[in-house]
Design an enzyme around this catalytic site. Structure first.
Site, mmCIF file in Angstrom:
data_model
loop_
_atom_site.group_PDB
_atom_site.id
_atom_site.type_symbol
_atom_site.label_atom_id
_atom_site.label_comp_id
_atom_site.label_asym_id
_atom_site.label_seq_id
_atom_site.Cartn_x
_atom_site.Cartn_y
_atom_site.Cartn_z
ATOM 1 N N SER A 236 -24.548 -3.959 30.662
ATOM 2 C CA SER A 236 -24.470 -4.543 29.325
ATOM 3 C C SER A 236 -23.844 -5.919 29.437
ATOM 4 C CB SER A 236 -23.627 -3.639 28.408
ATOM 5 O OG SER A 236 -23.553 -4.148 27.095
ATOM 6 N N CYS A 237 -23.956 -6.701 28.354
ATOM 7 C CA CYS A 237 -23.332 -8.028 28.310
ATOM 8 C C CYS A 237 -23.243 -8.437 26.850
ATOM 9 C CB CYS A 237 -24.117 -9.034 29.151
ATOM 10 S SG CYS A 237 -25.812 -9.304 28.597
ATOM 11 N N GLY A 238 -23.446 -9.716 26.534
ATOM 12 C CA GLY A 238 -23.411 -10.147 25.164
ATOM 13 C C GLY A 238 -24.711 -9.898 24.426
ATOM 14 N N GLY A 240 -27.886 -9.124 26.513
ATOM 15 C CA GLY A 240 -28.896 -8.577 27.400
ATOM 16 C C GLY A 240 -29.419 -9.518 28.462
ATOM 17 N N TRP A 264 -23.691 -6.135 23.590
ATOM 18 C CA TRP A 264 -22.540 -6.189 22.694
ATOM 19 C C TRP A 264 -22.898 -6.712 21.309
ATOM 20 C CZ3 TRP A 264 -18.410 -3.584 22.509
ATOM 21 C CH2 TRP A 264 -17.387 -3.942 21.611
#
Length: 278
Positions: A236-238, A240, A264
């Site tokens: 995951s990240c901010g 994708g 996120w």
């Protein structure tokens, strides 16, 4: 037959550049909004096409650059002259950033011969590769036949189940954002992280020059972060994009993963998801 590496080195691409079956994609995208298409027009690897990440994403989703349907992606790739059986090499102008996301998109949609140029355009020029300016070449339309793989994608429910103990969720954002000590760049998104997630900023996988670190070093990086490579992993990240760098690093180690497409932006803006800071 040996497994195709997720990465291709500049010297290998130099040797393969004349292959008529090669589809070389500049997939540059900049978080600060800089015009990647203008950068492409100024300098790109000879014969490359420009792959517009935003145009290839779901135009109807309120979330940024989400995967489109297989049919929409197939139409987009086919219009560029790309088929699912082509040899595809993806790169970007910063080293290794958005190219990983486009690599993942093609993999999810069924392309098997797709690789990321390690170090991108900077590594290419250091290796003596030429660049050219001007518009992208135009290929005849082709038929891309998608074979969507749901096991490479995670949604909100899958992530919730993973946090309950079925898998490890690894967050590629920087430590300050993960801890909720820095504001989120998108309005309405709460700061912090998913309870139980593990933070490993994507930059930990890269050298200062923007190349993926060697496999032995990657293994140590994951181990130092407390990530068990023998257990299931969701990245995951901010939004994708940089999560795909983690997925790419895992693929280099021959480890599967699922990428949380909403990342996120979805989790942090959802009214019923738990958020932890610190």
């Amino acid at each position: 037959m040996s497994r195709l590496s997720a990465l291709i080195q500049p010297a290998e691409l130099l040797a393969a550049l004349s292959d008529p079956g090669l589809r070389l994609l500049d997939a540059s995208w900049h978080l600060d909004g800089r015009d990647a298409r203008a950068d492409f027009a100024a300098a790109h690897i000879p014969g490359a096409l420009f792959f517009d990440l935003e145009a290839a994403s779901d135009q109807d989703s309120p979330l940024p650059h989400m995967l489109p349907s297989p049919a929409v992606f197939a139409a987009f790739a086919g219009a560029m002259g790309i088929t699912q059986t082509d040899g595809i090499v993806v790169y970007d102008t910063t080293g290794l950033f958005s190219a990983a996301r486009v690599w993942w998109m093609f993999r999810v949609m069924g392309a098997q011969r797709v690789q990321v140029l390690n170090g991108g355009l900077p590594a290419w020029t250091v290796a003596g590769g030429a660049v050219e300016a001007g518009p992208a070449r135009v290929l005849a339309p082709a038929i891309f036949t998608p074979d969507f793989d749901p096991h490479q994608v995670a949604d909100l429910d899958v992530v919730g189940q993973s946090l309950a103990g079925r898998a490890q969720v690894v967050d590629a954002r920087g430590a300050a954002r993960f801890r909720g000590q820095a504001p989120e760049p998108r309005p309405g998104v709460r700061p912090g992280h998913m309870p139980g997630a593990i933070n490993m900023p994507y930059s930990a996988l890269l050298t200062p020059e923007g190349r993926m670190k060697p496999p032995a070093v990657l293994t140590q990086v994951f181990d130092d972060a407390g990530i068990d490579l023998d257990r299931s992993i969701v990245t995951s990240c901010g939004s994708g994009v940089t999560a795909a760098i983690l997925s790419l690093g895992l693929a280099v180690l021959d480890r599967p993963s699922r990428l949380y497409d909403g990342s996120w932006t979805e989790w942090g803006s959802h009214p019923n998801t738990p958020v932890q800071a610190g």
